[in-house]
Design a protein around this motif. Structure first.
Motif, PDB file in Angstrom:
ATOM      1  N   MET A 148      -4.986  40.928  11.778  1.00  0.00           N
ATOM      2  CA  MET A 148      -5.374  40.205  10.503  1.00  0.00           C
ATOM      3  C   MET A 148      -4.710  40.712   9.516  1.00  0.00           C
ATOM      4  SD  MET A 148      -9.346  39.860   9.214  1.00  0.00           S
ATOM      5  CE  MET A 148      -9.819  39.876  10.977  1.00  0.00           C
ATOM      6  N   SER A 149      -3.854  39.879   8.708  1.00  0.00           N
ATOM      7  CA  SER A 149      -3.210  40.322   7.521  1.00  0.00           C
ATOM      8  C   SER A 149      -3.972  40.908   6.381  1.00  0.00           C
ATOM      9  CB  SER A 149      -2.325  39.328   7.360  1.00  0.00           C
ATOM     10  OG  SER A 149      -2.910  38.109   6.912  1.00  0.00           O
ATOM     11  N   PRO A 150      -3.519  41.812   5.492  1.00  0.00           N
ATOM     12  CA  PRO A 150      -4.309  42.082   4.358  1.00  0.00           C
ATOM     13  C   PRO A 150      -4.821  41.200   3.588  1.00  0.00           C
ATOM     14  CG  PRO A 150      -2.444  43.550   4.692  1.00  0.00           C
ATOM     15  CD  PRO A 150      -2.322  42.433   5.699  1.00  0.00           C
ATOM     16  N   GLY A 151      -6.014  40.782   3.203  1.00  0.00           N
ATOM     17  CA  GLY A 151      -6.496  39.850   2.399  1.00  0.00           C
ATOM     18  C   GLY A 151      -7.011  38.582   3.129  1.00  0.00           C
ATOM     19  N   ALA A 152      -6.712  38.617   4.602  1.00  0.00           N
ATOM     20  CA  ALA A 152      -7.164  37.337   5.234  1.00  0.00           C
ATOM     21  C   ALA A 152      -8.701  37.457   5.204  1.00  0.00           C
ATOM     22  CB  ALA A 152      -6.589  37.676   6.622  1.00  0.00           C
ATOM     23  N   THR A 153      -9.006  36.176   5.633  1.00  0.00           N
ATOM     24  CA  THR A 153     -10.588  35.926   5.726  1.00  0.00           C
ATOM     25  C   THR A 153     -10.780  36.368   7.302  1.00  0.00           C
ATOM     26  OG1 THR A 153     -10.695  34.449   4.195  1.00  0.00           O
ATOM     27  CG2 THR A 153     -12.483  34.513   5.642  1.00  0.00           C
ATOM     28  N   PRO A 154     -11.769  37.415   7.283  1.00  0.00           N
ATOM     29  CA  PRO A 154     -12.179  37.779   8.715  1.00  0.00           C
ATOM     30  C   PRO A 154     -12.843  36.706   9.653  1.00  0.00           C
ATOM     31  CG  PRO A 154     -13.018  39.287   6.973  1.00  0.00           C
ATOM     32  CD  PRO A 154     -12.623  38.088   6.392  1.00  0.00           C
ATOM     33  N   THR A 155     -12.359  36.578  10.799  1.00  0.00           N
ATOM     34  CA  THR A 155     -12.980  35.489  11.762  1.00  0.00           C
ATOM     35  C   THR A 155     -14.136  36.109  12.337  1.00  0.00           C
ATOM     36  OG1 THR A 155     -11.591  36.313  13.574  1.00  0.00           O
ATOM     37  CG2 THR A 155     -10.699  34.704  12.303  1.00  0.00           C
ATOM     38  N   MET A 190     -17.392  51.458  -3.870  1.00  0.00           N
ATOM     39  CA  MET A 190     -16.347  50.499  -4.690  1.00  0.00           C
ATOM     40  C   MET A 190     -15.221  50.772  -3.877  1.00  0.00           C
ATOM     41  SD  MET A 190     -17.936  48.388  -6.393  1.00  0.00           S
ATOM     42  CE  MET A 190     -16.101  47.544  -6.798  1.00  0.00           C
ATOM     43  N   SER A 191     -14.976  52.180  -3.614  1.00  0.00           N
ATOM     44  CA  SER A 191     -13.622  52.340  -2.705  1.00  0.00           C
ATOM     45  C   SER A 191     -13.692  51.938  -1.348  1.00  0.00           C
ATOM     46  CB  SER A 191     -13.560  53.937  -2.767  1.00  0.00           C
ATOM     47  OG  SER A 191     -13.180  54.667  -3.728  1.00  0.00           O
ATOM     48  N   LEU A 192     -14.499  51.994  -0.586  1.00  0.00           N
ATOM     49  CA  LEU A 192     -14.913  51.354   0.703  1.00  0.00           C
ATOM     50  C   LEU A 192     -14.722  49.981   0.736  1.00  0.00           C
ATOM     51  CD1 LEU A 192     -17.461  52.201   3.591  1.00  0.00           C
ATOM     52  CD2 LEU A 192     -17.670  49.875   2.477  1.00  0.00           C
ATOM     53  N   ILE A 193     -15.288  49.092  -0.238  1.00  0.00           N
ATOM     54  CA  ILE A 193     -15.199  47.883  -0.512  1.00  0.00           C
ATOM     55  C   ILE A 193     -13.563  47.381  -0.546  1.00  0.00           C
ATOM     56  CG2 ILE A 193     -15.952  45.623  -1.910  1.00  0.00           C
ATOM     57  CD1 ILE A 193     -18.436  46.975  -2.418  1.00  0.00           C
ATOM     58  N   ALA A 194     -13.102  48.324  -1.505  1.00  0.00           N
ATOM     59  CA  ALA A 194     -11.449  47.855  -1.633  1.00  0.00           C
ATOM     60  C   ALA A 194     -10.906  48.102  -0.541  1.00  0.00           C
ATOM     61  CB  ALA A 194     -11.236  48.678  -3.036  1.00  0.00           C
ATOM     62  N   ALA A 195     -11.445  49.090   0.448  1.00  0.00           N
ATOM     63  CA  ALA A 195     -10.460  49.372   1.503  1.00  0.00           C
ATOM     64  C   ALA A 195     -10.784  48.098   2.594  1.00  0.00           C
ATOM     65  CB  ALA A 195     -10.786  50.761   2.184  1.00  0.00           C
ATOM     66  N   ALA A 196     -11.993  47.817   2.739  1.00  0.00           N
ATOM     67  CA  ALA A 196     -12.325  46.749   3.666  1.00  0.00           C
ATOM     68  C   ALA A 196     -11.518  45.541   3.290  1.00  0.00           C
ATOM     69  CB  ALA A 196     -13.750  46.441   3.561  1.00  0.00           C
ATOM     70  N   ARG A 197     -11.662  44.929   1.930  1.00  0.00           N
ATOM     71  CA  ARG A 197     -10.989  43.835   1.519  1.00  0.00           C
ATOM     72  C   ARG A 197      -9.682  43.797   1.768  1.00  0.00           C
ATOM     73  NH1 ARG A 197     -14.568  39.644   1.194  1.00  0.00           N
ATOM     74  NH2 ARG A 197     -16.359  40.392  -0.095  1.00  0.00           N
ATOM     75  N   ALA A 198      -8.690  45.090   1.519  1.00  0.00           N
ATOM     76  CA  ALA A 198      -7.187  45.253   1.571  1.00  0.00           C
ATOM     77  C   ALA A 198      -7.192  45.071   3.144  1.00  0.00           C
ATOM     78  CB  ALA A 198      -6.977  46.519   1.235  1.00  0.00           C
ATOM     79  N   TRP A 245     -15.077  42.852   6.821  1.00  0.00           N
ATOM     80  CA  TRP A 245     -16.326  42.738   5.963  1.00  0.00           C
ATOM     81  C   TRP A 245     -16.719  44.009   5.412  1.00  0.00           C
ATOM     82  CZ3 TRP A 245     -16.726  37.761   4.541  1.00  0.00           C
ATOM     83  CH2 TRP A 245     -16.413  36.847   5.292  1.00  0.00           C
ATOM     84  N   PRO A 246     -17.084  43.933   4.012  1.00  0.00           N
ATOM     85  CA  PRO A 246     -17.713  45.288   3.477  1.00  0.00           C
ATOM     86  C   PRO A 246     -19.402  44.974   3.799  1.00  0.00           C
ATOM     87  CG  PRO A 246     -16.749  43.813   1.724  1.00  0.00           C
ATOM     88  CD  PRO A 246     -16.345  43.156   3.149  1.00  0.00           C
ATOM     89  N   LEU A 247     -19.866  45.863   4.326  1.00  0.00           N
ATOM     90  CA  LEU A 247     -21.320  45.940   4.492  1.00  0.00           C
ATOM     91  C   LEU A 247     -22.040  47.053   3.651  1.00  0.00           C
ATOM     92  CD1 LEU A 247     -21.675  45.031   8.301  1.00  0.00           C
ATOM     93  CD2 LEU A 247     -21.840  43.684   6.419  1.00  0.00           C
ATOM     94  N   GLY A 248     -23.413  46.949   3.646  1.00  0.00           N
ATOM     95  CA  GLY A 248     -24.089  48.078   2.972  1.00  0.00           C
ATOM     96  C   GLY A 248     -24.765  48.019   1.805  1.00  0.00           C
ATOM     97  N   ARG A 266     -23.327  41.899  -5.625  1.00  0.00           N
ATOM     98  CA  ARG A 266     -22.390  41.689  -6.889  1.00  0.00           C
ATOM     99  C   ARG A 266     -21.131  42.487  -6.826  1.00  0.00           C
ATOM    100  NH1 ARG A 266     -27.104  41.481 -11.691  1.00  0.00           N
ATOM    101  NH2 ARG A 266     -27.532  39.123 -11.105  1.00  0.00           N
ATOM    102  N   ALA A 267     -21.450  43.682  -6.065  1.00  0.00           N
ATOM    103  CA  ALA A 267     -20.122  44.614  -6.049  1.00  0.00           C
ATOM    104  C   ALA A 267     -19.141  44.143  -4.827  1.00  0.00           C
ATOM    105  CB  ALA A 267     -20.913  46.109  -5.533  1.00  0.00           C
ATOM    106  N   GLY A 268     -19.466  43.279  -4.102  1.00  0.00           N
ATOM    107  CA  GLY A 268     -18.624  42.638  -3.282  1.00  0.00           C
ATOM    108  C   GLY A 268     -18.940  42.612  -1.712  1.00  0.00           C
ATOM    109  N   CYS A 269     -20.293  43.629  -1.356  1.00  0.00           N
ATOM    110  CA  CYS A 269     -20.784  43.377   0.063  1.00  0.00           C
ATOM    111  C   CYS A 269     -21.332  42.043   0.335  1.00  0.00           C
ATOM    112  CB  CYS A 269     -22.061  44.425   0.017  1.00  0.00           C
ATOM    113  SG  CYS A 269     -21.177  46.228  -0.231  1.00  0.00           S
ATOM    114  N   VAL A 270     -21.326  41.921   1.790  1.00  0.00           N
ATOM    115  CA  VAL A 270     -21.620  40.655   2.260  1.00  0.00           C
ATOM    116  C   VAL A 270     -22.873  40.842   2.995  1.00  0.00           C
ATOM    117  CG1 VAL A 270     -19.411  39.638   2.065  1.00  0.00           C
ATOM    118  CG2 VAL A 270     -20.042  40.774   4.292  1.00  0.00           C
TER     119      VAL A 270
END
Length: 298
Positions: free
Chosen positions: A1-8, A182-190, A194-197, A220-224
């Motif tokens: 999966m490329s960076p920024g791609a939507t996870p399947t 926020m560091s974890l969310i950024a790493a997950a998105r990059a 999916w960022p959870l938690g 709001r911070a970006g977790c799903v």
């Protein structure tokens, strides 16, 4: 999966922990409304009961999966126990393994190798079982980007608030954990996972207002999505991590108007009282993708 791609892989708004050795909880798990049931072999099982709990896992998986519910199994961290857990947990009906206290990308890859062997023995297609990598130690915080991109089995990344707070010597307060989250969310998105938690603790399941506030802040911070330790938390997670229908409808209108403007050779446009350019349009598209991923669960 490329960076920024939507996870399947599926998006899980709520993952309810269920001790695998508690038959009455296992039998009721499918009635709780959670997107996934997280059968637990780790913290909710006393050390002296680990072996017996492992023998009960296959039946528990079959009972939950028979109702069409996604099953995640949280294994243990010590290597000798983890390997035994994997050998039982990788079976038809299990969608993913939650991996506690992940130390590095190499840690993930070694578990991947073991899971691949067990999948083959079970007659499962390679890559059938995904990973939720749990970052729970101070050392792992410095390796979170590498962990997120450790391989295609990594479907999601989550921060273990209680364990991490213990490792850092702090209280699991949202203000103290926010920067790490926020560091974890950024790493997950990059990495395109999916960022959870939750940005905070879920230990006090009786404080539902506080729990809702933490869940809303985490969204709001970006977790799903996030884990629940009690069934009363499940509807709150499902509500807070579901995109608002009105916001989705507005996002669709925005994307349509923006596309029409581009077709006319226009860049930024005025839309419903504000100016819209590419970053805002991409946020709208991301909201629509998340809505569709949640809707795909049925």
């Amino acid at each position: 999966m490329s960076p920024g791609a939507t996870p399947t892989p599926p998006v899980w708004r709520s993952l309810l922990y269920v001790p695998v050795n508690q038959r009455r909880f296992v039998d009721k798990a499918h009635t709780r409304g959670a997107d996934a049931i997280q059968l637990d072999l780790e913290d909710s099982i006393a050390p002296a009961e680990k072996d017996e709990a492992r023998t009960k896992l296959p039946d528990a998986v079959d009972r939950v999966a028979a109702h069409g519910i996604d099953v995640v199994v949280r294994i243990n961290r010590p290597w000798r126990i983890a390997v035994r857990d994997v050998e039982v947990a990788v079976r038809p009906g299990v969608r993913a393994l939650a991996l506690p206290k992940i130390a590095s990308a190499d840690h993930v890859r070694m578990l991947d190798e073991i899971v691949t062997e067990v999948e083959a023995q079970a007659g499962m297609a390679p890559g059938s079982v995904g990973f939720i990598a749990m970052v729970e130690t101070a050392d792992a915080l410095f390796k979170v980007r590498e962990i997120a991109g450790a391989g295609p089995r990594v479907w999601a990344l989550t921060l273990g608030s209680e364990d991490l707070a213990t490792s850092l010597g702090i209280e699991p307060h949202p203000d103290l954990l926010s920067s790490h989250k926020m560091s974890l969310i950024a790493a997950a998105r990059a990495a395109g996972v999916w960022p959870l938690g939750l940005v905070g603790t879920l230990a006090d399941f009786k404080d539902l207002d506080g729990f809702r506030a933490i869940a809303r802040h985490s969204r709001r911070a970006g977790c799903v999505g996030a884990s629940a330790i009690h069934p009363v938390q499940v509807p709150i997670l499902n509500e807070e991590f579901s995109p608002d229908p009105e916001a989705v409808a507005r996002a669709r209108r925005l994307v349509s108007a923006y596309q029409d403007a581009h077709a006319r050779g226009v860049g930024a446009i005025e839309f419903e009282g504000g100016m819209i350019d590419e970053p805002l349009a991409e946020r709208a598209r991301a909201l629509i993708r998340l809505h569709e991923a949640v809707a795909a669960r049925g």
